[in-house]
Design an enzyme around this catalytic site. Structure first.
Site, PDB file in Angstrom:
ATOM      1  N   SER A 176       0.025  29.050 -48.148  1.00  0.00           N
ATOM      2  CA  SER A 176      -1.059  29.922 -47.679  1.00  0.00           C
ATOM      3  C   SER A 176      -2.376  29.178 -47.601  1.00  0.00           C
ATOM      4  O   SER A 176      -3.289  29.633 -46.917  1.00  0.00           O
ATOM      5  CB  SER A 176      -1.288  31.133 -48.582  1.00  0.00           C
ATOM      6  OG  SER A 176      -0.323  31.295 -49.536  1.00  0.00           O
TER       7      SER A 176
ATOM      8  N   HIS B 152       4.038  31.222 -41.953  1.00  0.00           N
ATOM      9  CA  HIS B 152       3.349  31.893 -43.053  1.00  0.00           C
ATOM     10  C   HIS B 152       3.684  33.376 -43.069  1.00  0.00           C
ATOM     11  O   HIS B 152       3.303  34.122 -42.169  1.00  0.00           O
ATOM     12  CB  HIS B 152       1.829  31.674 -42.891  1.00  0.00           C
ATOM     13  CG  HIS B 152       1.012  32.270 -43.980  1.00  0.00           C
ATOM     14  ND1 HIS B 152      -0.188  32.882 -43.758  1.00  0.00           N
ATOM     15  CD2 HIS B 152       1.225  32.353 -45.310  1.00  0.00           C
ATOM     16  CE1 HIS B 152      -0.689  33.309 -44.912  1.00  0.00           C
ATOM     17  NE2 HIS B 152       0.163  33.005 -45.864  1.00  0.00           N
TER      18      HIS B 152
ATOM     19  N   GLU C 173       2.614  34.402 -39.322  1.00  0.00           N
ATOM     20  CA  GLU C 173       1.667  33.474 -38.704  1.00  0.00           C
ATOM     21  C   GLU C 173       2.370  32.123 -38.571  1.00  0.00           C
ATOM     22  O   GLU C 173       2.854  31.588 -39.573  1.00  0.00           O
ATOM     23  CB  GLU C 173       0.484  33.359 -39.667  1.00  0.00           C
ATOM     24  CG  GLU C 173      -0.851  33.212 -39.055  1.00  0.00           C
ATOM     25  CD  GLU C 173      -1.954  33.333 -40.134  1.00  0.00           C
ATOM     26  OE1 GLU C 173      -1.673  33.460 -41.333  1.00  0.00           O
ATOM     27  OE2 GLU C 173      -3.115  33.278 -39.732  1.00  0.00           O
TER      28      GLU C 173
HETATM   29  P1  NAD Z   1       6.582  31.785 -56.913  1.00  0.00           P
HETATM   30  O1  NAD Z   1       5.953  31.083 -58.049  1.00  0.00           O
HETATM   31  O2  NAD Z   1       6.979  33.222 -57.069  1.00  0.00           O
HETATM   32  O3  NAD Z   1       7.898  30.997 -56.472  1.00  0.00           O
HETATM   33  C1  NAD Z   1       7.982  29.624 -56.334  1.00  0.00           C
HETATM   34  C2  NAD Z   1       9.408  29.207 -56.602  1.00  0.00           C
HETATM   35  O4  NAD Z   1       9.556  27.840 -56.262  1.00  0.00           O
HETATM   36  C3  NAD Z   1       9.822  29.355 -58.056  1.00  0.00           C
HETATM   37  O5  NAD Z   1      11.021  30.095 -58.133  1.00  0.00           O
HETATM   38  C4  NAD Z   1      10.022  27.924 -58.520  1.00  0.00           C
HETATM   39  O6  NAD Z   1      11.047  27.787 -59.496  1.00  0.00           O
HETATM   40  C5  NAD Z   1      10.398  27.250 -57.214  1.00  0.00           C
HETATM   41  N1  NAD Z   1      10.158  25.820 -57.242  1.00  0.00           N
HETATM   42  C6  NAD Z   1       9.081  25.157 -57.712  1.00  0.00           C
HETATM   43  N2  NAD Z   1       9.246  23.837 -57.572  1.00  0.00           N
HETATM   44  C7  NAD Z   1      10.451  23.635 -57.023  1.00  0.00           C
HETATM   45  C8  NAD Z   1      11.188  22.495 -56.630  1.00  0.00           C
HETATM   46  N3  NAD Z   1      10.706  21.291 -56.821  1.00  0.00           N
HETATM   47  N4  NAD Z   1      12.380  22.670 -56.066  1.00  0.00           N
HETATM   48  C9  NAD Z   1      12.893  23.896 -55.898  1.00  0.00           C
HETATM   49  N5  NAD Z   1      12.238  25.019 -56.238  1.00  0.00           N
HETATM   50  C10 NAD Z   1      11.029  24.894 -56.790  1.00  0.00           C
HETATM   51  O7  NAD Z   1       5.593  31.602 -55.693  1.00  0.00           O
HETATM   52  P2  NAD Z   1       5.476  32.470 -54.356  1.00  0.00           P
HETATM   53  O8  NAD Z   1       4.455  33.515 -54.556  1.00  0.00           O
HETATM   54  O9  NAD Z   1       6.824  32.843 -53.888  1.00  0.00           O
HETATM   55  O10 NAD Z   1       4.831  31.415 -53.360  1.00  0.00           O
HETATM   56  C11 NAD Z   1       5.575  30.374 -52.792  1.00  0.00           C
HETATM   57  C12 NAD Z   1       4.810  29.766 -51.640  1.00  0.00           C
HETATM   58  O11 NAD Z   1       4.503  30.783 -50.687  1.00  0.00           O
HETATM   59  C13 NAD Z   1       3.479  29.132 -52.007  1.00  0.00           C
HETATM   60  O12 NAD Z   1       3.283  28.019 -51.191  1.00  0.00           O
HETATM   61  C14 NAD Z   1       2.472  30.221 -51.676  1.00  0.00           C
HETATM   62  O13 NAD Z   1       1.203  29.721 -51.386  1.00  0.00           O
HETATM   63  C15 NAD Z   1       3.103  30.816 -50.437  1.00  0.00           C
HETATM   64  N6  NAD Z   1       2.716  32.202 -50.147  1.00  0.00           N
HETATM   65  C16 NAD Z   1       2.581  33.117 -51.129  1.00  0.00           C
HETATM   66  C17 NAD Z   1       2.237  34.420 -50.806  1.00  0.00           C
HETATM   67  C18 NAD Z   1       2.112  35.470 -51.868  1.00  0.00           C
HETATM   68  O14 NAD Z   1       1.587  36.540 -51.603  1.00  0.00           O
HETATM   69  N7  NAD Z   1       2.602  35.217 -53.071  1.00  0.00           N
HETATM   70  C19 NAD Z   1       2.015  34.782 -49.465  1.00  0.00           C
HETATM   71  C20 NAD Z   1       2.180  33.813 -48.468  1.00  0.00           C
HETATM   72  C21 NAD Z   1       2.524  32.521 -48.833  1.00  0.00           C
END
Ligand code: NAD
Length: 732
Positions: free
Chosen positions: A441, A462, A474
């Protein structure tokens, strides 16, 4: 063109079949109406024909009206669009009224021909208004079919008699969820609600039998019979009075007075209830005309129907061959990854869901199982379908399982080095053709692409949270992203039935770039002593679904703090939001993290139900004795978003204002009544917007300075849609 055909059987029943060849579902066009009208005339005039069945050649009845027809009615009117629209609507009324009267003597109500309508499946909008004019509606027992009048959702209301007929059939109170909320039902429920008459496994046979046995009395609609009384009472009946008073309050409460269609609908219902049926149709047509002439409705139709559909069909898709996804690898099975796996599996795509260990990946897969379990409880899916869905998702921690994937969507922690590491690990196992997408994001796509050996196949996709609910995706092009990657992302978004916008790489891309200033403006005002209640209500009264303080409570205060810190680090001395951070960081210091901690700008009860604004806020940030005007607060909240959208266009982050408008409504709920930030600017006019922002910049600071593009538009007198709109040259 033949959308309708007529065939008469040996039993004297004429079947009129609607089948728009070029489309997967029937939609009504101007020509279609003329054809239907002609065939009804033919069938009524032919003595050999005893009755008529109107049906569809497809597995659904109709998706509705081609809304371009309404736009054309307006254009055809030249200087007098109202007259042209009104005449067009009255023509439709005449056809449907002809079906309803079916040749009967209007005095004796005898001598008509029975007309049944058979719905093989979904019947929406005009696809239900036509059946409502028939004498009896038979539907196939198809639980997937949707029956309803969704017009209100694109800023209009059912204007082909649907409003008047449904209210007279069900009563104002019972009709209101269908008219005011656009609620649709499966056939069995539509029958229980009294919208349709019969549901059966073989509706054609049932309709045939009914037509052959129908009596004169069966053809007379209640409102054409003597002594008709509206169910639930008309406005001057004591019960009806209560309904209308309540409905009026409810509509204003829900729409905050910014949706002209809801108000016009209610007026058509109220006024129509006081007069005979044919006059009521005329009143409906007049209100419908007024709604079509309102810039809010035309903007909503343009953004939420015409342009949304154009984007979904690939308006900005590069011309490369089909890039449909067969197998997607989702990296990171957290909140976002789990949701992305779910929507992909729902679209029939095989998913490999990878996390750091098998347990974490399985937890992500369990999200789909839980989702399906909830669906089973509500009767929306079956245990068999749940198993089929789960069988498409492989939970793993082994990169080798990704080998066959043609698209990767990465959703691991928001950390450049973690993302770089997984990018390399993936590229070591997948084929050269595989496209790699990141769901980041906040991190620039071009920077993340540096970890890739194939930056032209690296892109941003996104999603918004919760993935299964949010309609917008997006797509972000990095500096080196190639056309095939864009096409792949668009084809994927199409498969999972969401709406895409394609933007260029810049801080926070498009949606977050515009929504963050909205939240910040609300928080800044708290620091200035503006009443939080005024801030929140001002937002709602201008059509924002959530006030800025409620929104930051929902997305969490700590996320706000994290973004603020990262932005400050990236911008250094140029960072403009110190006053916002004072409030935000103080909230975080109090441990008030928003809804997730059951405490934020609002108070919450033990069950997590939101109460009023937190009383402790005023102790730290007292509410000033003098408060700004409602309009001033609204201008600050709206322009905070709108100016950012203009800057995104100016800087070439957005390249198509249609995407700017559609993305704003679907991505962050930007005042849907306006049709989006660019439509809103066109409505208020660039000269006014430039003048207001110039004053606001003096009073409130440089963030409101008029962007050069807006100043230019104010000078030239052009509107955004004239200069950058549909079919015109792109903005950048
Ligand atoms: P989260 O912390 O819920 O999940 C991340 C996951 O990635 C975890 O399960 C973790 O174990 C795993 N992970 C971390 N390192 C890893 C690796 N090396 N190999 C494999 N798995 C690995 O986070 P999230 O909220 O799901 O966000 C994930 C991505 O999406 C981020 O880049 C975030 O910016 C983006 N994002 C989040 C949102 C939101 O509202 N939360 C919205 C759009 C985009």
């Amino acid at each position: 063109m033949t959308d309708f055909t007529l065939e008469t059987g040996p039993d004297g029943i004429a079947t009129i079949t609607w089948d728009v060849k070029a489309k997967s579902m029937n939609v009504m066009s101007e020509e279609g109406f003329i054809e239907l009208d002609g065939l009804i005339d033919t069938a009524l005039a032919d003595d050999a024909i005893k009755g008529i069945i109107l049906t569809s050649g497809k597995d659904s009845f109709a998706a509705g009206m081609d809304l371009n027809v309404l736009a054309k009615m307006k254009e055809d009117g030249g200087d007098d669009p109202a007259a042209s629209i009104f005449a067009g609507i009255m023509k439709i009324h005449a056809t449907l009224r002809k079906i309803e009267r079916a040749g009967m003597d209007p005095k004796t109500l005898k001598g008509g021909k029975p007309i049944a309508c058979v719905l093989p499946g979904t019947a929406l909008g005009i696809g239900l208004e036509i059946p409502l004019s028939c004498h009896r509606i038979f539907a196939a027992d198809n639980p997937k079919a949707k029956i309803g009048l969704p017009e209100i959702m694109v800023g209009i209301f059912p204007g082909a008699g649907g409003t008047t007929r449904l209210v007279r059939k069900l009563g104002a109170m019972s009709a209101s969820p269908f008219l005011l909320e656009g609620k649709s039902l499966a056939p069995a429920k539509a029958k229980a609600a009294g919208i349709i008459d019969e549901v059966s496994a073989d509706p054609m046979a049932a309709a045939r039998e009914w037509v052959l046995n129908a009596t004169d009395a069966d053809l007379v609609k209640p409102w054409d019979a003597k002594g008709y009384k509206m169910p639930g009472g008309a406005p001057y009946h004591p019960a009806g009075f209560m309904t209308f008073v309540g409905a009026s309050a409810m509509v204003n409460g829900k729409t905050k007075g910014v949706y002209p269609a809801a108000k016009a609908l209610l007026s058509a219902v109220y006024e129509g209830a006081l007069v005979p049926f044919d006059t009521a149709l005329k009143i409906e047509a007049r209100w419908f005309t007024s709604v079509l002439l309102n810039p809010s409705s035309s903007s909503m139709i343009r953004s939420l129907f015409i342009n949304k559909e154009a984007l979904e069909k690939g308006a900005n898709r590069p011309a490369v061959e089909d890039q449909k996804v067969a197998k997607v690898g989702v990296l990171g099975a957290g909140m976002m990854g789990a949701g992305i796996a779910l929507v992909s599996a729902q679209a029939g795509i095989d998913v490999v869901l990878l996390d750091q260990n098998k347990e974490a990946a399985e937890r992500g897969k369990a999200y789909t199982a839980n989702f399906a379990d909830k669906g089973i409880k509500r009767g929306k899916t079956t245990p068999e379908k749940k198993e089929a869905l789960l069988s498409r998702i492989t939970a793993t921690s082994d990169y080798a399982d990704l080998a066959e994937c043609d698209l990767i969507v990465e959703a691991v922690f928001e950390d450049v080095s973690v993302k770089a590491e997984v990018t390399k690990a993936v590229e070591a196992v997948v084929s050269d053709n595989c496209i790699f997408a990141t769901n980041t994001s906040t991190l620039p796509i071009s920077q993340l692409a540096k970890a890739s050996v194939r930056p032209e196949q690296f892109i941003g996709i996104h999603f918004f949270s919760p993935v299964e609910k949010m309609l917008l995706v997006e797509i972000i092009k990095g500096k080196e992203t190639g056309n095939r990657a864009v096409a792949k992302a668009l084809d994927f978004v199409r498969q999972i039935r969401k709406t895409p916008i394609v933007v260029n790489d810049a801080r926070f891309f498009y949606a977050n770039r515009c929504i963050i200033p909205y939240i910040n403006e609300g928080i800044r005002m708290v620091g200035e002593g503006v009443s939080p209640v005024l801030i929140e209500n001002a937002a709602k009264l201008v059509g924002m679904p959530l006030g800025p303080l409620q929104l930051v409570d929902e997305t969490s205060i700590d996320l706000g703090v994290k973004i603020a810190k990262a932005t400050r680090a990236a911008m250094g001395d140029d960072y403009p939001d110190g006053a916002v951070d004072d409030v935000l960081f103080w909230m975080a210091d109090q441990g008030r993290m928003g809804r997730k901690s059951n405490s934020g700008f609002y108070s919450y009860d033990d069950k997590g139900k939101r109460q009023g604004v937190w009383e402790g806020l005023a102790a730290q940030y007292p509410v000033s004795d003098t408060q700004p005007d409602l309009a001033e607060v609204q201008h600050r909240l709206l322009f905070a978003q709108v100016l950012e959208a203009v800057r995104a266009l100016e800087e070439g982050v957005l390249t198509d204002i249609r995407e700017g408008d559609v993305g704003a409504i679907l991505g962050w709920g930007f005042a849907p009544w306006s049709g989006g930030p660019f439509s809103w600017l066109d409505m208020v006019g660039a000269p006014w917007a430039a003048e207001v922002t110039a004053t606001m910049a003096e009073t409130h600071g440089a963030r409101f300075e008029t962007p050069a593009l807006l100043a230019q538009m104010a000078d030239s007198g052009e509107s955004f849609y004239e200069r950058f709109g549909t079919g015109k040259d792109k903005a950048a």
